[in-house]
Design a protein around this motif. Structure first.
Motif, PDB file in Angstrom:
ATOM      1  N   GLU A 295       0.818  -1.215   0.000  1.00  0.00           N
ATOM      2  CA  GLU A 295       0.000   0.000   0.000  1.00  0.00           C
ATOM      3  C   GLU A 295       0.850   1.262   0.000  1.00  0.00           C
ATOM      4  O   GLU A 295       0.419   2.316  -0.470  1.00  0.00           O
ATOM      5  CB  GLU A 295      -0.940   0.002   1.192  1.00  0.00           C
ATOM      6  N   ASP A 333      -4.719  -2.844  -7.268  1.00  0.00           N
ATOM      7  CA  ASP A 333      -6.047  -2.390  -6.856  1.00  0.00           C
ATOM      8  C   ASP A 333      -6.055  -0.866  -6.826  1.00  0.00           C
ATOM      9  O   ASP A 333      -5.844  -0.244  -5.778  1.00  0.00           O
ATOM     10  CB  ASP A 333      -6.394  -2.958  -5.479  1.00  0.00           C
ATOM     11  N   GLU A 335      -8.406   1.415  -6.937  1.00  0.00           N
ATOM     12  CA  GLU A 335      -9.377   2.062  -6.053  1.00  0.00           C
ATOM     13  C   GLU A 335      -8.912   2.020  -4.605  1.00  0.00           C
ATOM     14  O   GLU A 335      -9.059   2.999  -3.868  1.00  0.00           O
ATOM     15  CB  GLU A 335     -10.742   1.396  -6.198  1.00  0.00           C
ATOM     16  N   GLU A 336      -8.340   0.902  -4.208  1.00  0.00           N
ATOM     17  CA  GLU A 336      -7.821   0.799  -2.844  1.00  0.00           C
ATOM     18  C   GLU A 336      -6.654   1.764  -2.634  1.00  0.00           C
ATOM     19  O   GLU A 336      -6.524   2.380  -1.572  1.00  0.00           O
ATOM     20  CB  GLU A 336      -7.369  -0.629  -2.574  1.00  0.00           C
ATOM     21  N   GLN A 339      -8.129   5.221  -2.150  1.00  0.00           N
ATOM     22  CA  GLN A 339      -8.745   5.355  -0.834  1.00  0.00           C
ATOM     23  C   GLN A 339      -7.697   5.455   0.271  1.00  0.00           C
ATOM     24  O   GLN A 339      -7.852   6.212   1.222  1.00  0.00           O
ATOM     25  CB  GLN A 339      -9.676   4.159  -0.575  1.00  0.00           C
ATOM     26  N   SER A 340      -6.621   4.696   0.146  1.00  0.00           N
ATOM     27  CA  SER A 340      -5.545   4.780   1.136  1.00  0.00           C
ATOM     28  C   SER A 340      -4.894   6.154   1.117  1.00  0.00           C
ATOM     29  O   SER A 340      -4.585   6.720   2.178  1.00  0.00           O
ATOM     30  CB  SER A 340      -4.503   3.695   0.854  1.00  0.00           C
TER      31      SER A 340
END
Length: 798
Positions: A295, A333, A335-336, A339-340
């Motif tokens: 991430e 990912d 979208e993830e 969002q992060s």
């Protein structure tokens, strides 16, 4: 470092495009094609003898090095003001009480044998003497000093002003400003009476306007040695070049070493580093723990893409476009990752309602109807999102705040003008925000407005994008050389009026003739600095290239229709003006040029383009038109490529100022383009190089660029990109369009480049049909911004 960033890869689907004028390493510097059926071409030596090209960088101006005495005096005055403001209020009052007496005594004691000091220097000397005297007096008595009981004239006025500062009635900067009128000369009588008399020397003639010469901002302090050592150790462990150490320490700040060790992808915050390079660095540090699904990588790549979008002019990206770009960069990912990034506060999300074309202004609706309205989801970096929000709020504040000027004053302004200038003045008299459009000749109308407003007693100022634009505006008769500055100088506090107690500029009217070059952050700072009741005129040519920085402020305001728009009817003169006017509406016309004002020089390849450009600058234009080398500018679409600014500057340096380039490729006498900040380029000349760094002369002011920042901030400046040249004009211009430039051309680029020459334009043409096709079919590249949407509610209310 140029005003346009460079890329090393092609733009893929969903990836923000880079500015049209940028050049990528190894990417063609994009020249233009032949003038198609529009312009008459002249080949051979005859064409070469009547073409021109030259030098300077963004805003290169003829005023370089002028007014050095005034600059020195202005610097001393500024130093005096800062010293006075820094002193305690009580000490300042006591210093003011006896400043004139000490000054006179010093003058009487010195006699005529000493050279005269400037007023500011004398004031500083007097203040030093008085501080010593005050300390002795304090030691002799316990009670408070008796102040002002026996003072009169200037000393009493100065003391009253200091007391006003103490009471909060006026800012300290106004107390120590230059006097409005020179003090009358008085010869002091010998003896004690001389201590109350004025100095022997005459007071200097005051400036007609408190506009000071622009100076480059002081160099920011570099990272500490400890931070730099820590960063270099981490870079070495990750296999990154040690040369990145300085940049990484500056970009990441104190603790940069620990930050890189904890999150190697933070290396992407260093300018010029790409995701694949940061991935290699992370693999070397993290080993098996490194992977595309991390991430930390997703957040860093998201921020990097938003930064790249800002370099291309966007203030935000639509969520689907950002997701597509993340997928292209190997983020599993997207979208993830977004969002992060939002959760960490590194970006902001907005939902802006979409207006259908031709639909009426939005009306209040119930919740169900509101839910059905189409919206677009935008992701933006906080700095640009907040700048647009602040700009919209500031414009609304100006529009809704009552004017401080009476109707009689503006009636006087309107009565003093005629034609388009009077039309502009009538609009400004009734509205706090007015837009003014037109070519270079139309600048005469805001100049006339400026002169009439100042004659009517209004505090009026006009600020241009470059120092060259400032000097050209100041040369117009209505201004009489007063009330003109630059945007950068005004925001830095080196030009323009003072500020009041609330930090607002002491202005009734601000005119910005180069509004298309305002990026969103500069525009927000200008509007925030204006007091309630002030009037703002944003003018310029909407056909020019937009700002080098993010945003399209002037275009968004024109589209929003939130204020009056005055279109000038003054055409740009001569064959060049006729040619450029046609380009603005998408037509590349053939123009009559009996004096060889416009010449086409056909070339077969990039090598010949470079050769002919050097010939034009060094020989043909000076001989045919009497224009010296420094009066010609060379413009090409990009920095890279066989005929980009790098190649052209290398060839021009070899011909015009050969040398070994011992300091980062530079020698004394080299013309340079100094870019301390994106979107702002100062022309200059190399003076020398030593252990401190590269010494430059920029706009008459000395600049020292540290060794480690020379590569990033300084380029050779004989050849420029169009973004660097916008805002300036030269007697002659040579526009270089090699055959590989087709993809870089657009109508705004051609319009901007062709309009930089006042007397002569040579087009070194090797792109064949790409030039007329760009003029006819390729408009400005779209930019994603929010300003027009933020202004829409105000427009609907109006």
């Amino acid at each position: 470092m140029s005003t346009e960033p460079e890329t090393t890869e092609e733009t893929g689907p969903g990836t923000p495009e880079m500015p049209e004028a940028q050049g990528a390493p190894g990417t063609p510097g994009a020249p233009d094609e032949a003038a198609g059926g529009g312009l008459a071409a002249e080949g051979g030596a005859g064409a070469a003898e009547v073409s021109g090209a030259g030098e300077t960088s963004e805003g290169a101006e003829g005023g370089v090095g002028e007014e050095t005495a005034e600059s020195a005096e202005g610097a001393a005055s500024a130093e005096a003001a800062e010293a006075a403001e820094a002193a305690e209020a009580a000490e300042a009052a006591e210093a003011a009480e006896a400043a004139e007496a000490a000054e006179a005594a010093e003058a009487a004691a010195d006699g005529a044998g000493k050279p005269e000091l400037s007023e500011a220097a004398a004031e500083l000397a007097a203040q030093r003497v008085e501080r010593e005297r005050i300390e002795r007096r304090r030691a002799e008595r316990d009670g408070p000093l008796e102040s002002g009981a026996k003072l009169s004239g200037k000393a009493a006025d100065l003391l009253a002003a200091v007391r006003a500062v103490e009471a909060g009635g006026k800012p300290a900067s106004t107390v120590f400003a230059a006097p409005a009128r020179p003090a009358p000369e008085r010869t002091p009588e010998p003896g004690p009476a001389a201590t109350a008399a004025a100095p022997v020397r005459p007071a200097p003639e005051p400036e007609p306007e408190p506009v000071r010469q622009e100076r480059p901002a002081p160099m920011p302090a570099g990272p500490s040695p400890r931070t730099l050592d820590a960063v270099r150790r981490v870079l070495a462990e990750g296999g990154a070049p040690e040369a990145l150490g300085q940049q990484a320490a500056v970009a990441l700040g104190e603790g940069a070493g620990e930050l890189l060790r904890a999150d190697p992808w933070q290396l992407l915050r260093v300018p010029g580093v790409r995701p694949e390079q940061a991935d290699g660095f992370a693999r070397a540090l993290l080993g098996a723990e490194c992977g595309p699904q991390d991430e930390r990588r997703g957040r860093a790549v998201t921020v990097w893409l938003l930064e790249q979008a800002a370099l291309a002019g966007h203030t935000a990206l639509e969520a689907p476009a950002l997701a597509a770009a993340l997928a292209q960069r190997g983020v599993p990912d997207p979208e993830e990752a977004v969002q992060s990034t939002l959760a960490e506060g590194e970006a902001l999300v907005f939902e802006d309602a979409l207006e259908e074309p031709g639909a009426p202004a939005a009306q209040p609706a119930d919740d169900e109807e509101e839910a059905e309205r189409p919206v677009r989801v935008l992701i933006a970096l906080e700095r640009y999102a907040m700048a647009e929000e602040s700009l919209a709020d500031g414009l609304a504040r100006l529009v809704n705040s009552p004017s401080q000027d009476g109707e009689e004053t503006w009636a006087q302004v309107v009565a003093a003008l005629s034609g388009g200038a009077a039309e502009l003045a009538r609009a400004v008299a009734g509205h706090a925000l007015v837009l003014h459009t037109g070519g270079d000749a139309s600048r005469a109308e805001p100049a006339a407005l400026l002169g009439a407003a100042r004659d009517a007693g209004l505090r009026a100022l006009a600020v241009c994008h470059t120092a060259d634009g400032r000097d050209r505006l100041a040369a117009l008769p209505p201004t009489r050389g007063a009330g003109v500055g630059t945007v950068a100088g005004l925001l830095a506090g080196t030009e323009g009026p003072g500020r009041d107690g609330d930090g607002a500029l002491e202005l009734d009217l601000l005119i910005v003739p180069d509004a298309p070059q305002l990026d969103v952050e500069s525009a927000a700072m200008l509007v925030e600095s204006l007091p309630d009741g002030a009037r703002l005129v944003l003018g310029g040519d909407p056909a020019l290239l937009w700002s080098a920085g993010p945003g399209r402020v002037f275009a968004d305001l024109l589209a929003a229709r939130v204020c009056p728009q005055i279109a000038s009817r003054l055409p740009d003169p001569g064959p060049i003006g006729e040619l450029v006017s046609g380009i603005g509406i998408g037509e590349l016309n053939q123009v009559e040029a009996p004096g060889k004002e416009v010449v086409i020089v056909p070339v077969r390849d990039a090598g010949e383009a470079v050769h002919r450009t050097v010939q034009l600058v060094a020989d043909s234009v000076p001989r045919a038109f009497g224009v010296p080398v420094e009066g010609t500018v060379v413009i090409t679409p990009g920095h890279g490529g066989a005929a980009g600014t790098r190649a052209l500057n290398a060839a021009l340096k070899e011909r015009l100022n050969p040398g070994p380039g011992r300091f980062g490729g530079f020698d004394p006498g080299d013309r340079i383009a100094y870019s301390p900040a994106p979107g702002r380029t100062l022309p200059g000349t190399v003076v020398k190089a030593d252990a401190e760094g590269l010494h430059l002369s920029c706009a008459g002011a000395p600049v020292v660029v540290p060794r480690e920042r020379v590569e990033a901030w300084v380029r050779h400046g004989w050849a420029l990109t169009a973004h660097q040249a916008v805002g300036g004009r030269w007697p002659a211009a040579v526009v270089v369009l090699p055959g590989d430039a087709a993809q870089a051309l657009s109508r705004p680029w051609v319009y901007t480049a062709f309009g930089r020459g006042e007397r002569h334009l040579s087009v070194v043409q090797g792109a064949e049909g790409a030039l007329p096709r760009a003029v006819a079919e390729i408009p400005a590249k779209p930019r994603t911004t929010r300003l027009a949407t933020l202004l829409r509610p105000q427009s609907a209310m109006d």
